[in-house]
Design a protein around this motif. Structure first.
Motif, PDB file in Angstrom:
ATOM      1  N   TYR A 279      58.850  19.062 -29.147  1.00  0.00           N
ATOM      2  CA  TYR A 279      58.817  20.532 -29.047  1.00  0.00           C
ATOM      3  C   TYR A 279      57.378  21.038 -29.121  1.00  0.00           C
ATOM      4  CZ  TYR A 279      63.902  20.420 -29.999  1.00  0.00           C
ATOM      5  OH  TYR A 279      65.246  20.181 -29.947  1.00  0.00           O
ATOM      6  N   ALA A 280      56.589  20.409 -29.988  1.00  0.00           N
ATOM      7  CA  ALA A 280      55.193  20.845 -30.126  1.00  0.00           C
ATOM      8  C   ALA A 280      54.433  20.613 -28.822  1.00  0.00           C
ATOM      9  CB  ALA A 280      54.521  20.100 -31.276  1.00  0.00           C
ATOM     10  N   ASP A 281      54.651  19.454 -28.202  1.00  0.00           N
ATOM     11  CA  ASP A 281      54.025  19.162 -26.910  1.00  0.00           C
ATOM     12  C   ASP A 281      54.440  20.192 -25.868  1.00  0.00           C
ATOM     13  OD1 ASP A 281      52.816  16.919 -27.818  1.00  0.00           O
ATOM     14  OD2 ASP A 281      54.010  15.487 -26.653  1.00  0.00           O
ATOM     15  N   GLN A 282      55.721  20.487 -25.847  1.00  0.00           N
ATOM     16  CA  GLN A 282      56.245  21.406 -24.826  1.00  0.00           C
ATOM     17  C   GLN A 282      55.611  22.793 -24.966  1.00  0.00           C
ATOM     18  OE1 GLN A 282      60.486  20.704 -25.774  1.00  0.00           O
ATOM     19  NE2 GLN A 282      60.778  20.107 -23.622  1.00  0.00           N
ATOM     20  N   ALA A 283      55.368  23.180 -26.209  1.00  0.00           N
ATOM     21  CA  ALA A 283      54.837  24.516 -26.447  1.00  0.00           C
ATOM     22  C   ALA A 283      53.361  24.635 -26.070  1.00  0.00           C
ATOM     23  CB  ALA A 283      55.029  24.884 -27.916  1.00  0.00           C
ATOM     24  N   GLU A 284      52.678  23.504 -25.982  1.00  0.00           N
ATOM     25  CA  GLU A 284      51.253  23.518 -25.618  1.00  0.00           C
ATOM     26  C   GLU A 284      51.081  23.960 -24.174  1.00  0.00           C
ATOM     27  OE1 GLU A 284      48.438  22.378 -27.103  1.00  0.00           O
ATOM     28  OE2 GLU A 284      49.149  21.280 -28.889  1.00  0.00           O
ATOM     29  N   LYS A 285      49.874  24.440 -23.848  1.00  0.00           N
ATOM     30  CA  LYS A 285      49.716  24.820 -22.453  1.00  0.00           C
ATOM     31  C   LYS A 285      49.260  23.654 -21.580  1.00  0.00           C
ATOM     32  CE  LYS A 285      45.622  27.700 -23.460  1.00  0.00           C
ATOM     33  NZ  LYS A 285      45.804  27.928 -24.896  1.00  0.00           N
ATOM     34  N   PHE A 286      49.174  22.466 -22.158  1.00  0.00           N
ATOM     35  CA  PHE A 286      48.888  21.283 -21.358  1.00  0.00           C
ATOM     36  C   PHE A 286      50.190  20.590 -20.983  1.00  0.00           C
ATOM     37  CE2 PHE A 286      45.623  21.838 -24.592  1.00  0.00           C
ATOM     38  CZ  PHE A 286      44.582  22.205 -23.770  1.00  0.00           C
ATOM     39  N   ARG A 287      50.084  19.730 -19.992  1.00  0.00           N
ATOM     40  CA  ARG A 287      51.277  18.968 -19.654  1.00  0.00           C
ATOM     41  C   ARG A 287      51.518  17.883 -20.682  1.00  0.00           C
ATOM     42  NH1 ARG A 287      51.728  17.347 -13.468  1.00  0.00           N
ATOM     43  NH2 ARG A 287      53.639  16.433 -14.249  1.00  0.00           N
ATOM     44  N   MET A 288      52.770  17.671 -20.951  1.00  0.00           N
ATOM     45  CA  MET A 288      53.119  16.646 -21.920  1.00  0.00           C
ATOM     46  C   MET A 288      53.322  15.312 -21.219  1.00  0.00           C
ATOM     47  SD  MET A 288      56.649  16.600 -24.042  1.00  0.00           S
ATOM     48  CE  MET A 288      57.624  15.132 -24.146  1.00  0.00           C
ATOM     49  N   LEU A 289      52.846  14.246 -21.867  1.00  0.00           N
ATOM     50  CA  LEU A 289      53.143  12.896 -21.398  1.00  0.00           C
ATOM     51  C   LEU A 289      53.330  12.057 -22.641  1.00  0.00           C
ATOM     52  CD1 LEU A 289      53.375  10.742 -19.197  1.00  0.00           C
ATOM     53  CD2 LEU A 289      50.916  10.472 -19.266  1.00  0.00           C
ATOM     54  N   ARG A 290      54.552  11.813 -23.010  1.00  0.00           N
ATOM     55  CA  ARG A 290      54.815  11.141 -24.279  1.00  0.00           C
ATOM     56  C   ARG A 290      55.814  10.010 -24.095  1.00  0.00           C
ATOM     57  NH1 ARG A 290      54.210  11.919 -29.766  1.00  0.00           N
ATOM     58  NH2 ARG A 290      52.995  13.807 -29.435  1.00  0.00           N
ATOM     59  N   LEU A 291      55.565   8.962 -24.847  1.00  0.00           N
ATOM     60  CA  LEU A 291      56.464   7.816 -24.848  1.00  0.00           C
ATOM     61  C   LEU A 291      57.391   7.908 -26.050  1.00  0.00           C
ATOM     62  CD1 LEU A 291      57.287   4.902 -23.964  1.00  0.00           C
ATOM     63  CD2 LEU A 291      55.454   4.076 -25.434  1.00  0.00           C
ATOM     64  N   LEU A 292      58.663   7.763 -25.792  1.00  0.00           N
ATOM     65  CA  LEU A 292      59.634   7.743 -26.878  1.00  0.00           C
ATOM     66  C   LEU A 292      60.195   6.341 -27.007  1.00  0.00           C
ATOM     67  CD1 LEU A 292      61.470   8.961 -28.996  1.00  0.00           C
ATOM     68  CD2 LEU A 292      62.992   9.710 -27.165  1.00  0.00           C
ATOM     69  N   GLN A 293      59.859   5.724 -28.137  1.00  0.00           N
ATOM     70  CA  GLN A 293      60.333   4.373 -28.381  1.00  0.00           C
ATOM     71  C   GLN A 293      61.473   4.414 -29.362  1.00  0.00           C
ATOM     72  OE1 GLN A 293      56.704   2.183 -29.648  1.00  0.00           O
ATOM     73  NE2 GLN A 293      57.873   0.475 -28.852  1.00  0.00           N
ATOM     74  N   GLY A 294      62.523   3.703 -29.085  1.00  0.00           N
ATOM     75  CA  GLY A 294      63.614   3.655 -30.048  1.00  0.00           C
ATOM     76  C   GLY A 294      64.518   2.505 -29.713  1.00  0.00           C
ATOM     77  N   ASP A 295      64.885   1.793 -30.715  1.00  0.00           N
ATOM     78  CA  ASP A 295      65.715   0.623 -30.535  1.00  0.00           C
ATOM     79  C   ASP A 295      67.044   1.012 -29.882  1.00  0.00           C
ATOM     80  OD1 ASP A 295      66.409  -1.987 -30.747  1.00  0.00           O
ATOM     81  OD2 ASP A 295      65.897  -2.120 -32.877  1.00  0.00           O
ATOM     82  N   VAL A 296      67.709   0.030 -29.311  1.00  0.00           N
ATOM     83  CA  VAL A 296      69.026   0.256 -28.734  1.00  0.00           C
ATOM     84  C   VAL A 296      69.929   0.899 -29.781  1.00  0.00           C
ATOM     85  CG1 VAL A 296      70.906  -0.826 -27.487  1.00  0.00           C
ATOM     86  CG2 VAL A 296      68.703  -1.969 -27.629  1.00  0.00           C
ATOM     87  N   GLY A 297      70.554   2.002 -29.427  1.00  0.00           N
ATOM     88  CA  GLY A 297      71.503   2.624 -30.348  1.00  0.00           C
ATOM     89  C   GLY A 297      70.877   3.548 -31.376  1.00  0.00           C
ATOM     90  N   SER A 298      69.575   3.772 -31.264  1.00  0.00           N
ATOM     91  CA  SER A 298      68.919   4.621 -32.261  1.00  0.00           C
ATOM     92  C   SER A 298      69.138   6.103 -31.967  1.00  0.00           C
ATOM     93  CB  SER A 298      67.423   4.307 -32.324  1.00  0.00           C
ATOM     94  OG  SER A 298      66.818   4.573 -31.083  1.00  0.00           O
ATOM     95  N   GLY A 299      69.699   6.412 -30.809  1.00  0.00           N
ATOM     96  CA  GLY A 299      70.028   7.793 -30.496  1.00  0.00           C
ATOM     97  C   GLY A 299      68.957   8.533 -29.706  1.00  0.00           C
TER      98      GLY A 299
END
Ligand code: ADP
Ligand code: MG
Length: 693
Positions: A279-299
């Motif tokens: 959400y913080a990235d989205q609110a910035e006036k720059f473009r967001m480029l983020r990696l979301l890492q999460g194990d299988v089943g972590s939601g």
């Protein structure tokens, strides 16, 4: 377009002398490609030292000797079981050459009576008599070259001898052009490195065993070239996305509130933290480029949905791109009920959506009626136009598709990009796979998950396993049976899924189904659907199921030849039976004997279910060695660099890439031009192409 200077290296290996159809086929598999450059990346694994040339009287048994001898007698075999023997001598003693199953004619031709020859091979002492079975070479004295004293040894495959490999590589080396230096010249000097061509040529002519080590100067130079290409390509993508202005996405939270209320669970605090990052990235006036890492089943899916809803609340559109149709459909199955419940229009677009249906979807994307679209790479085809795409989720699972991140984000209106991966990646590898991308980790599993009972068994327990399965399936359980390959490969003793399927059919009849990578998507879907509905209860599969299949009722998994899989991959596979809150069982079957490392690896699987821990261990144990199956796990992205050795170089390359793009963002200087060649050399074509846009 690939620069012309590289054409010779990207020519097909069939253009080399001696590479016929057969050799081509074998090499293509061995080298993982059929270009000359693939041959050059195939590095030696050993050296045979033939410089030991004693007099026979001084020779030491068991060593490889190169000897100058005279031929004094031929003794042809009396029966077909006996060898052909040739007695030879030097000034000090005699030696018996032994040949099994070799035509007498060719022996007579190569070793005429009375002639002098130079031979090389391992010498043994048998009852006081020197013997040499099958000399490695026999040449006339005038043919003997000093280069014969050292023989480079390559990893081989059936059908390709070391001699052939050496010959092919020599021809390939002759085709390396003189490149302009793409590295910082001071750095090269400081490291005591040679230029690329010299380094690669030397790597293929090792003199000492240290020349085979990944940390030797010559190999390090090449590793650095590869790492810089990797980091530069990633930095280019990042620059491309980041330098464009973004938009400030701050939804009113209404849609998110409704979805959260409809969920039967609370978000974990890890999920909440990650969402706050996003959400913080989205609110910035720059473009967001983020990696979301999460194990299988972590939601991760629910996290992605909430982030998309933030954009939708602002009146914009969002998209999820998945690597396969099955996965795309699965996302739809999870997300659609939640989204439709709050009055949103969500659709699926894959290559298989055709005709009127497709036209309608395209129209509704363009006029903004569709809020969320889920699809495969079909999403970034030219005729797909969005009204206002503000948020893009690229679900990579564990494939790394740099250019796809780029392509889809270009469809958007300054769209934010969230890259999701289910592969727990050790820190070092995050840098190699994603460069400097910001990243968040869901490092906690939802509560209530039961641990999996993981057992390690030798393959001769197969009958017991089948009997056990029979009981469980009769009680209504559902199970996967994973085999490493689709078809019996010639030499490798891999259990073939098709054979296993046939065998299991004899026991389970029409309750067993087969799914593999070579099937049509339509057929795969049909089988998956049957498995989901319980019409079949045992699914024999190749690793296609690794990629995110969700059948919560499946609680048992048998993995055949578990020792051939990468740990990360085993972990992914096991994740398939942990979808619900039911207890699950995973049987890792191996073919003995297991190496020490092999034992340790399977033991880790038995004792840990923490993907990050498993991934770290995998990297540590694997070291520079190669393990079948790791290719699919997505980690072996390097031809030369070895992360257990070249970590430091990786960090330097990372800094170097940043500096290059700061000072020469379009790669226009002399070094910039040379760097473009480097990018193409390591096949980062997609990234260089972005410069034309
Ligand atoms: P993945 O990270 O593998 O994509 P999913 O998003 O598919 O994981 O989630 C796996 C399962 O866990 C789904 O059935 C999902 O509804 C459920 N789930 C997600 N978050 C939670 C949570 N906080 N508590 C309980 N269950 C959850
Ligand atoms: Mg923003």
């Amino acid at each position: 377009m690939r620069p012309e200077i590289l054409y010779p290296l990207f020519a097909n290996i069939s253009s080399l002398k001696g590479v016929g159809d057969k050799a081509h086929k074998f090499l293509n598999t061995l080298l993982d490609g059929d270009k000359i450059v693939n041959l050059l990346w195939h590095l030696p694994s050993g050296i045979v030292d033939r410089s030991y040339s004693p007099k026979l009287v001084d020779a030491v048994a068991g060593r490889i000797c190169t000897l100058k001898i005279r031929v004094i007698e031929h003794i042809p075999p009396k029966t077909s079981k006996q060898p052909y023997r040739v007695i030879v001598e030097d000034d000090t003693d005699q030696l018996e050459l032994i040949f099994f199953k070799i035509y007498a004619d060719s022996i007579k031709k190569n070793l005429p009576l009375g002639s002098t020859r130079i031979i090389s091979g391992k010498i043994e002492n048998y009852n006081g008599m020197w013997q040499m079975p099958h000399p490695d070479f026999i040449v006339k004295p005038e043919q003997f070259g000093t280069d014969m004293k050292k023989e480079t040894v390559y990893p081989l495959t059936a059908g390709i001898t070391n001699k052939m490999m050496c010959k092919f590589v020599q021809q390939a080396l002759a085709k390396i052009p003189s490149f302009a230096e793409w590295q910082n010249k001071d750095f090269v000097k400081q490291q005591n490195w040679k230029d690329f061509k010299t380094a690669l040529t030397n790597v293929h002519h090792p003199k000492y065993s240290t020349d085979l080590e990944p940390w030797c100067a010559e190999r390090s130079r090449l590793a650095y070239d590869e790492l810089l290409a990797n980091q530069l390509a990633l930095a280019i993508v990042r620059q491309k996305i980041k330098k464009q202005p973004g938009r400030e996405i701050r939804g009113n939270g209404m849609l998110r509130k409704k979805v959260l209320e409809s969920l039967p669970f609370e978000l974990t605090s890890a999920q909440k933290n990650v969402l706050n990052d996003i959400y913080a990235d989205q609110a910035e006036k720059f473009r967001m480029l983020r990696l979301l890492q999460g194990d299988v089943g972590s939601g991760k899916t629910i996290v992605a949905l909430l982030a998309m809803l933030n954009a939708v609340e602002c009146g914009a559109q969002a998209a999820i791109m998945a690597p396969t149709e099955i996965l795309a459909k699965q996302h739809l199955d999870t997300i659609a009920p939640l989204a439709e419940n709050i009055g949103l229009n969500i659709q699926l677009l894959t290559g298989r959506v055709k005709g009127k249906n497709r036209t309608q979807i395209l129209e509704n994307l363009e006029n903004g009626d569709i809020n969320i679209i889920i699809g495969t790479h079909a999403l970034f085809q030219e005729n797909v136009v969005f009204k206002d795409l503000a948020f893009v989720v690229v679900d990579e699972q564990h494939r790394f598709g740099v250019h796809q991140r780029l392509n889809l984000s270009e469809k958007g209106n300054k769209a934010d990009v969230l890259v999701m991966t289910a592969t727990p990646i050790p820190r070092t590898l995050v840098l190699t796979a994603y460069g400097d991308m910001e990243y968040s980790k869901i490092d906690q599993m939802p509560e209530g998950r039961k641990p999996t009972d993981t057992r390690v068994l030798p393959i001769d327990k197969l009958q017991d396993v089948v009997a056990g399965l029979k009981r469980k399936l009769a009680e209504g359980a559902r199970a996967y049976w994973v085999c490493p390959l689709v078809e019996e490969s010639e030499k490798l003793d891999l259990a073939a899924a098709e054979d296993r399927f046939a065998a299991l059919q004899l026991v389970f009849g029409d309750k067993v189904g087969l799914i593999h990578g070579k099937m049509k998507e339509k057929d795969k879907d049909a089988i998956m659907e049957k498995f989901k509905k319980g019409e079949i209860s045992l699914l024999v599969a190749t690793t296609v199921i690794e990629v995110g299949v969700n059948v919560p009722e499946a609680t048992i998994m048998v993995i055949e030849h578990a020792e051939r899989f990468g740990l990360a991959q085993l972990h992914q596979l096991r994740g398939r039976i942990k979808r619900g809150n039911n207890a699950s069982t995973c049987l890792l079957m191996y073919a003995p004997p297991l190496s020490e490392t092999g034992k340790e690896r399977l033991n880790i699987m038995k004792h840990s279910e923490d993907g990050f821990e498993i991934a770290e261990k995998d990297l540590e144990l694997r070291g520079g060695g190669e393990i079948l199956g790791t290719k699919q796990s997505g980690f072996t992205m390097f031809k030369i660099a070895d992360m257990s050795v070249h970590k430091n170089l990786l960090h330097i390359a990372n800094q170097d890439a940043k500096m290059i793009l700061e000072t020469d963002p379009k790669l226009e200087t002399d070094r910039g031009n040379a760097l473009r060649t480097l990018l193409y050399l390591f096949e980062k074509d997609d990234c260089v192409k972005t410069y034309k846009a």
